[in-house]
Every structure is written in structure tokens, then in C-alpha cells.
Scaffold this motif. Structure first.
Motif, PDB file in Angstrom:
ATOM      1  N   LEU A  15     -23.621  10.375  77.176  1.00  9.79           N
ATOM      2  CA  LEU A  15     -23.371  10.986  75.886  1.00  9.79           C
ATOM      3  C   LEU A  15     -21.925  11.421  75.841  1.00  9.79           C
ATOM      4  N   ILE A  16     -21.269  11.128  74.724  1.00 14.60           N
ATOM      5  CA  ILE A  16     -19.871  11.507  74.584  1.00 14.60           C
ATOM      6  C   ILE A  16     -19.665  12.117  73.218  1.00 14.60           C
ATOM      7  N   THR A  17     -18.863  13.147  73.094  1.00  8.75           N
ATOM      8  CA  THR A  17     -18.604  13.771  71.818  1.00  8.75           C
ATOM      9  C   THR A  17     -17.505  13.021  71.109  1.00  8.75           C
ATOM     10  N   GLY A  18     -17.459  13.148  69.788  1.00  7.92           N
ATOM     11  CA  GLY A  18     -16.431  12.466  69.032  1.00  7.92           C
ATOM     12  C   GLY A  18     -15.054  12.965  69.422  1.00  7.92           C
ATOM     13  N   ILE A  19     -14.144  12.035  69.633  1.00  2.57           N
ATOM     14  CA  ILE A  19     -12.789  12.394  70.001  1.00  2.57           C
ATOM     15  C   ILE A  19     -11.827  11.537  69.195  1.00  2.57           C
ATOM     16  N   CYS A  20     -10.589  11.945  69.172  1.00  4.20           N
ATOM     17  CA  CYS A  20      -9.571  11.158  68.503  1.00  4.20           C
ATOM     18  C   CYS A  20      -9.500   9.786  69.169  1.00  4.20           C
ATOM     19  N   GLY A  21      -9.435   8.731  68.360  1.00  7.31           N
ATOM     20  CA  GLY A  21      -9.389   7.400  68.925  1.00  7.31           C
ATOM     21  C   GLY A  21     -10.749   6.893  69.346  1.00  7.31           C
ATOM     22  N   GLN A  22     -11.829   7.381  68.716  1.00  9.31           N
ATOM     23  CA  GLN A  22     -13.188   6.930  69.026  1.00  9.31           C
ATOM     24  C   GLN A  22     -13.269   5.397  68.958  1.00  9.31           C
ATOM     25  N   CYS A  23     -13.896   4.780  69.959  1.00  9.14           N
ATOM     26  CA  CYS A  23     -14.093   3.336  69.987  1.00  9.14           C
ATOM     27  C   CYS A  23     -14.873   2.881  68.754  1.00  9.14           C
TER      28      CYS A  23
END
Length: 303
Positions: A15-23
Motif C-alpha cells: 500500500l502506498i499513499t498518493g505522492i507527487c509524481g504518482q505512477c
């Protein structure tokens, strides 16, 4: 098998949180729907994938994935939102490597899962990791894994099914009367003259279920009309995966069907080809014992 270019997709469960530069998924996958010969209907947004469900145990299914990395035009790393609990063990992150081959540009692909089968995860081809730190092709894919030729799956872009049709192998290009043979030897369609037509349209398969002909459903299609969407040639026979053109799928019908033929006899399996399917034996499930299809014996042929 018709091939144009390869795309490798790496799946990781975490699980990953939304970040700048999301794939984000590349074209043609972003914001689209696909038919998968194993999983059913898939839905891609720019960053998520649903429908690619993987059942790991009777109580655990992975059903939602997100794009994790898109490094270049051939590699994607995506992840799911849950971890898997091994029997008698702690939770682990789960990875799967999918290698795709484009069949028809932008509308259809075949893919294989480039990992060994996991006996404690319903024989799915996966990679487990307790730390969840795998993130590259070399980490996830097992290039030494032996993948049988027929252990592949098909993707067709929803709305572009007719564009995904490809020419059948030469061993399929005929029309013929046929008799169906079940796993117990029972014959049907043996007292009527019927037509299995692969000549009128060399990228399609049709059956005539009208009055006077055999009414038995063939190739898991209620309407008797299918597109060929992928082919594989082996030493003494060819296999073709067909897309069922039925508007809706119900009863015993399936959206995809695999037929392997040597020109005289053919075996038929629902959905995917079975791993060791040939032209003369009733296909069996992964246990190599349970029959999952039937045989077609051809009569006089016209080409």
C-alpha cells in the motif's frame, strides 16, 4: 503466435499513499476496460486496476492494484492494497510478474506470469517477500522459471473485439461436419449434419444451431459466433483462443474458449488453454485428472 513487442508488468502487493509524481498507466491501458481470459473484466483508471482478482486461499483474495512505477515504455510495477497471511506465518507482500506480448496493436495482448507456482497460494505464479522491498524487474521476475507454452492468458480491449481478430492457423481453415465427444465417451451431434465453419471468415468460427441441426452448444458459445484472438503453433497441432461474441454470458457459456486442433480432431477448453492441452485428449484441470472440456471429431471437410 503473432508478436509485435513485449511489455513487462510487475505486480506487488502493498500500500502506498498518493505522492507527487504518482505512477500512471501508459496508453492503451489508462482509463480503459479489458476482457481477460482468466480474470474476467478489468477496469483501469489512470492509477488503479480492478478486476485482476487473485484468489490465494478460500478466505483471501487480492482485488485492487495501483500503479507503482512506470520507468520506461516496457516496464510497469504495480501493487495491491492488501497482504497475504501464509498458513502458520505472518503476513507477506505478494508480487507477480506479467510479461505481455502485443498481438494486435493497442487492442490485444497475451501474457505469461514469470514466476514459479506457489503451492501454499492456490498454485498462483507469485513471489512472496516479508519486507515488501522488491521494486525492480530483477527482484520480481524469475527468468529461470519454466513456463509451459500454453500457460498464457489473453487481454482484449473492450469495444475493440472485432479489431482484435487474427487469422486462424492453416490447420483450422476448413468447414466440416462434427461430432462432440465427452470425457466419458458419450457422443452428441452424431445423428445430424452440422457445420463448423472457419472458411467463410478466416479469423472467425461459427456454428449453425438452427432447427434441424444439432442444438448442443459448442465452444461454450450460446450464439455460435466467435473471433480468433490469439494463436500458438506446437509441433503437431495448433491452438487458438476465441472471443465469444454472445452479447451476455450466462449458463455454461464463457467469454473465451481455447481449441487445439490437428485438422482431424480438436480439444475444447473453457477460458484459457490448459497447460498441457493437445488435440486428441480431453483437456484436464491443473491436477491433470479432472476433465474441463471435450473433443470434437471432424467429418468430411471442405476448404
Amino acid at each position: 503466435m503473432k508478436m509485435f513487442r513485449n511489455i513487462v508488468i510487475y505486480f506487488t502487493v502493498t500500500l502506498i499513499t498518493g505522492i507527487c509524481g504518482q505512477c500512471t498507466f501508459p496508453s492503451p491501458f489508462a482509463s480503459s476496460m479489458w476482457h481477460d481470459s482468466t480474470r474476467g473484466d478489468l477496469t483501469f483508471t489512470d492509477t488503479t486496476l480492478t478486476g485482476w482478482d487473485v484468489t490465494l486461499s478460500p478466505t483471501q483474495t487480492i482485488d485492487t492494484w495501483t500503479c507503482l512505477d512506470y520507468a520506461d515504455s516496457s516496464k510497469l510495477v504495480i501493487k495491491a492494497t492488501s497482504r497475504f497471511t501464509l498458513v502458520g506465518s505472518s503476513q507477506v507482500y505478494v508480487y507477480a510478474c506479467l510479461v505481455l506480448t502485443e498481438v494486435t496493436a493497442g487492442v490485444s495482448y497475451t501474457y505469461q506470469q514469470r514466476n514459479v507456482q506457489e503451492g501454499n497460494a492456490a498454485q498462483n505464479r507469485l513471489r512472496f517477500n516479508s519486507a515488501g522491498t522488491l521494486a525492480s524487474a530483477s527482484d520480481v521476475c524469475d527468468d529461470t522459471a519454466t513456463i509451459p507454452t500454453l500457460d498464457f492468458h489473453v487481454l482484449v480491449l473492450s469495444g475493440s473485439e472485432s479489431s482484435a481478430a487474427v487469422i486462424l492457423p492453416t490447420s483450422f481453415l476448413f468447414s466440416a461436419d462434427y461430432i462432440l465427444q465427452a470425457s466419458d465417451g458419450t457422443l452428441t451431434c452424431n445423428d445430424t449434419v452440422d457445420v463448423m465453419d472457419m472458411c467463410s471468415d478466416t479469423s472467425a468460427l461459427t456454428f449453425d444451431y438452427t432447427t434441424g441441426n444439432c442444438q448442443e452448444q459448442v465452444a461454450y458459445s450460446a450464439g455460435g459466433s466467435l473471433y480468433c484472438v490469439a494463436t500458438v503453433s506446437l509441433t503437431s497441432y495448433d491452438c487458438a483462443v476465441f472471443y465469444n461474441r454472445d452479447p451476455t454470458i450466462s449458463g455454461t457459456a464463457t467469454r473465451f474458449t481455447c481449441i487445439c486442433s490437428d485438422g482431424n480432431t480438436a480439444s475444447v477448453a473453457p477460458n484459457n488453454c490448459t497447460i498441457y492441452q493437445d488435440a486428441t485428449s480431453v483437456p484436464t484441470d491443473a491436477d491433470m485428472t479432472t476433465p474441463v472440456g471435450y473433443l470434437i471429431n471432424f467429418g468430411a471437410k471442405t476448404r
